[in-house]
Write a protein that holds these residues in place. Structure first.
Motif, PDB file in Angstrom:
ATOM      1  N   ARG A  54       0.863  -1.171   0.000  1.00  0.00           N
ATOM      2  CA  ARG A  54       0.000   0.000   0.000  1.00  0.00           C
ATOM      3  C   ARG A  54       0.906   1.228   0.000  1.00  0.00           C
ATOM      4  O   ARG A  54       2.081   1.146   0.378  1.00  0.00           O
ATOM      5  CB  ARG A  54      -0.890   0.015   1.245  1.00  0.00           C
ATOM      6  CG  ARG A  54      -1.857  -1.155   1.310  1.00  0.00           C
ATOM      7  CD  ARG A  54      -2.647  -1.195   2.621  1.00  0.00           C
ATOM      8  NE  ARG A  54      -1.738  -1.235   3.761  1.00  0.00           N
ATOM      9  CZ  ARG A  54      -1.728  -0.340   4.767  1.00  0.00           C
ATOM     10  NH1 ARG A  54      -2.573   0.659   4.784  1.00  0.00           N
ATOM     11  NH2 ARG A  54      -0.870  -0.453   5.756  1.00  0.00           N
ATOM     12  N   GLN A  55       0.377   2.366  -0.402  1.00  0.00           N
ATOM     13  CA  GLN A  55       1.192   3.577  -0.409  1.00  0.00           C
ATOM     14  C   GLN A  55       1.689   3.906   0.994  1.00  0.00           C
ATOM     15  O   GLN A  55       2.808   4.379   1.160  1.00  0.00           O
ATOM     16  CB  GLN A  55       0.419   4.740  -1.023  1.00  0.00           C
ATOM     17  CG  GLN A  55       0.254   4.579  -2.519  1.00  0.00           C
ATOM     18  CD  GLN A  55      -0.313   5.802  -3.197  1.00  0.00           C
ATOM     19  OE1 GLN A  55      -0.554   6.830  -2.583  1.00  0.00           O
ATOM     20  NE2 GLN A  55      -0.533   5.692  -4.498  1.00  0.00           N
ATOM     21  N   ALA A  56       0.892   3.616   2.020  1.00  0.00           N
ATOM     22  CA  ALA A  56       1.321   3.856   3.405  1.00  0.00           C
ATOM     23  C   ALA A  56       2.540   2.994   3.742  1.00  0.00           C
ATOM     24  O   ALA A  56       3.447   3.446   4.458  1.00  0.00           O
ATOM     25  CB  ALA A  56       0.179   3.569   4.370  1.00  0.00           C
ATOM     26  N   GLN A  66       2.780  10.449   1.267  1.00  0.00           N
ATOM     27  CA  GLN A  66       1.860   9.742   0.374  1.00  0.00           C
ATOM     28  C   GLN A  66       1.676  10.437  -0.967  1.00  0.00           C
ATOM     29  O   GLN A  66       1.689   9.770  -2.006  1.00  0.00           O
ATOM     30  CB  GLN A  66       0.513   9.522   1.085  1.00  0.00           C
ATOM     31  CG  GLN A  66      -0.471   8.691   0.285  1.00  0.00           C
ATOM     32  CD  GLN A  66      -1.229   9.495  -0.754  1.00  0.00           C
ATOM     33  OE1 GLN A  66      -1.500  10.678  -0.563  1.00  0.00           O
ATOM     34  NE2 GLN A  66      -1.539   8.863  -1.881  1.00  0.00           N
ATOM     35  N   PRO A  67       1.555  11.784  -1.021  1.00  0.00           N
ATOM     36  CA  PRO A  67       1.406  12.411  -2.346  1.00  0.00           C
ATOM     37  C   PRO A  67       2.615  12.171  -3.258  1.00  0.00           C
ATOM     38  O   PRO A  67       2.460  12.050  -4.472  1.00  0.00           O
ATOM     39  CB  PRO A  67       1.239  13.900  -2.021  1.00  0.00           C
ATOM     40  CG  PRO A  67       0.723  13.937  -0.622  1.00  0.00           C
ATOM     41  CD  PRO A  67       1.365  12.757   0.063  1.00  0.00           C
ATOM     42  N   ASP A  68       3.806  12.075  -2.656  1.00  0.00           N
ATOM     43  CA  ASP A  68       4.999  11.808  -3.463  1.00  0.00           C
ATOM     44  C   ASP A  68       4.985  10.386  -4.010  1.00  0.00           C
ATOM     45  O   ASP A  68       5.387  10.147  -5.145  1.00  0.00           O
ATOM     46  CB  ASP A  68       6.272  12.055  -2.646  1.00  0.00           C
ATOM     47  CG  ASP A  68       6.526  13.526  -2.395  1.00  0.00           C
ATOM     48  OD1 ASP A  68       6.013  14.361  -3.173  1.00  0.00           O
ATOM     49  OD2 ASP A  68       7.236  13.844  -1.432  1.00  0.00           O
ATOM     50  N   SER A  70       2.322   8.700  -4.711  1.00  0.00           N
ATOM     51  CA  SER A  70       1.322   8.738  -5.776  1.00  0.00           C
ATOM     52  C   SER A  70       1.904   9.342  -7.052  1.00  0.00           C
ATOM     53  O   SER A  70       1.672   8.818  -8.153  1.00  0.00           O
ATOM     54  CB  SER A  70       0.113   9.556  -5.308  1.00  0.00           C
ATOM     55  OG  SER A  70      -0.864   9.612  -6.315  1.00  0.00           O
ATOM     56  N   LYS A  71       2.668  10.424  -6.924  1.00  0.00           N
ATOM     57  CA  LYS A  71       3.274  11.056  -8.100  1.00  0.00           C
ATOM     58  C   LYS A  71       4.211  10.084  -8.814  1.00  0.00           C
ATOM     59  O   LYS A  71       4.172   9.954 -10.040  1.00  0.00           O
ATOM     60  CB  LYS A  71       4.055  12.311  -7.691  1.00  0.00           C
ATOM     61  CG  LYS A  71       3.181  13.479  -7.321  1.00  0.00           C
ATOM     62  CD  LYS A  71       4.029  14.645  -6.854  1.00  0.00           C
ATOM     63  CE  LYS A  71       3.169  15.776  -6.321  1.00  0.00           C
ATOM     64  NZ  LYS A  71       3.972  16.855  -5.741  1.00  0.00           N
ATOM     65  N   ILE A  72       5.061   9.407  -8.048  1.00  0.00           N
ATOM     66  CA  ILE A  72       6.012   8.469  -8.650  1.00  0.00           C
ATOM     67  C   ILE A  72       5.276   7.343  -9.363  1.00  0.00           C
ATOM     68  O   ILE A  72       5.588   7.000 -10.506  1.00  0.00           O
ATOM     69  CB  ILE A  72       6.981   7.918  -7.586  1.00  0.00           C
ATOM     70  CG1 ILE A  72       7.912   9.033  -7.097  1.00  0.00           C
ATOM     71  CG2 ILE A  72       7.793   6.750  -8.138  1.00  0.00           C
ATOM     72  CD1 ILE A  72       8.740   8.666  -5.887  1.00  0.00           C
ATOM     73  N   VAL A  73       4.291   6.764  -8.698  1.00  0.00           N
ATOM     74  CA  VAL A  73       3.528   5.654  -9.283  1.00  0.00           C
ATOM     75  C   VAL A  73       2.834   6.091 -10.572  1.00  0.00           C
ATOM     76  O   VAL A  73       2.715   5.320 -11.514  1.00  0.00           O
ATOM     77  CB  VAL A  73       2.520   5.099  -8.253  1.00  0.00           C
ATOM     78  CG1 VAL A  73       1.526   4.158  -8.910  1.00  0.00           C
ATOM     79  CG2 VAL A  73       3.260   4.401  -7.127  1.00  0.00           C
ATOM     80  N   ASN A  74       2.414   7.344 -10.615  1.00  0.00           N
ATOM     81  CA  ASN A  74       1.731   7.856 -11.801  1.00  0.00           C
ATOM     82  C   ASN A  74       2.689   8.443 -12.831  1.00  0.00           C
ATOM     83  O   ASN A  74       2.257   9.007 -13.833  1.00  0.00           O
ATOM     84  CB  ASN A  74       0.678   8.888 -11.395  1.00  0.00           C
ATOM     85  CG  ASN A  74      -0.487   8.226 -10.696  1.00  0.00           C
ATOM     86  OD1 ASN A  74      -1.031   7.246 -11.190  1.00  0.00           O
ATOM     87  ND2 ASN A  74      -0.864   8.731  -9.534  1.00  0.00           N
ATOM     88  N   GLY A  75       3.993   8.324 -12.594  1.00  0.00           N
ATOM     89  CA  GLY A  75       4.977   8.757 -13.584  1.00  0.00           C
ATOM     90  C   GLY A  75       5.264  10.242 -13.593  1.00  0.00           C
ATOM     91  O   GLY A  75       5.885  10.744 -14.531  1.00  0.00           O
TER      92      GLY A  75
END
Length: 115
Positions: A54-56, A66-68, A70-75
């Motif tokens: 999980r992102q956590a 967590q926002p970082d 998400s950014k990495i996972v989304n490229g």
């Protein structure tokens, strides 16, 4: 059959010819660096998926917010340095090695460094 395609204004334009480097054509000042960042982010995203994290969990292991993650996972990697992405990989249990080697005709010993 309708022939509306003939009314398309793009139909009579010349083809766009790129340089062969998509990232340079998109306006990135350093496309080689961006290519490395995207590659590393992709590796991170695949590790997260393969490990079922999980992102956590990623935040706990890497110190990212967590926002970082998400950014990495989304490229979205423009706000990250290559070094920071390498540290994320290390935090996810990967062995990261940087290797520098001279051309074959030189006798300089190779340099290797592990994080």
């Amino acid at each position: 059959m309708s022939e509306n395609w003939k009314d398309d204004p793009l139909e009579n334009t010349a083809p766009v010819v790129g340089s062969g480097d998509f990232l340079r054509d998109r306006g990135y000042a350093d496309p080689d660096e961006m290519r490395v960042k995207v590659y590393l982010a992709n590796r991170i995203a695949l590790l997260i998926e393969d490990q079922g994290l999980r992102q956590a969990d990623v935040c706990d292991r890497t110190g990212l917010k967590q926002p970082d993650v998400s950014k990495i996972v989304n490229g979205t990697v423009s706000g990250f340095s290559v070094w920071r992405l390498l540290l994320v990989l290390k935090g996810l249990g990967q062995k990261v090695t940087i290797s520098v080697q001279a051309p074959d005709h030189e006798r300089t010993p190779p340099l290797a460094m592990a994080l």
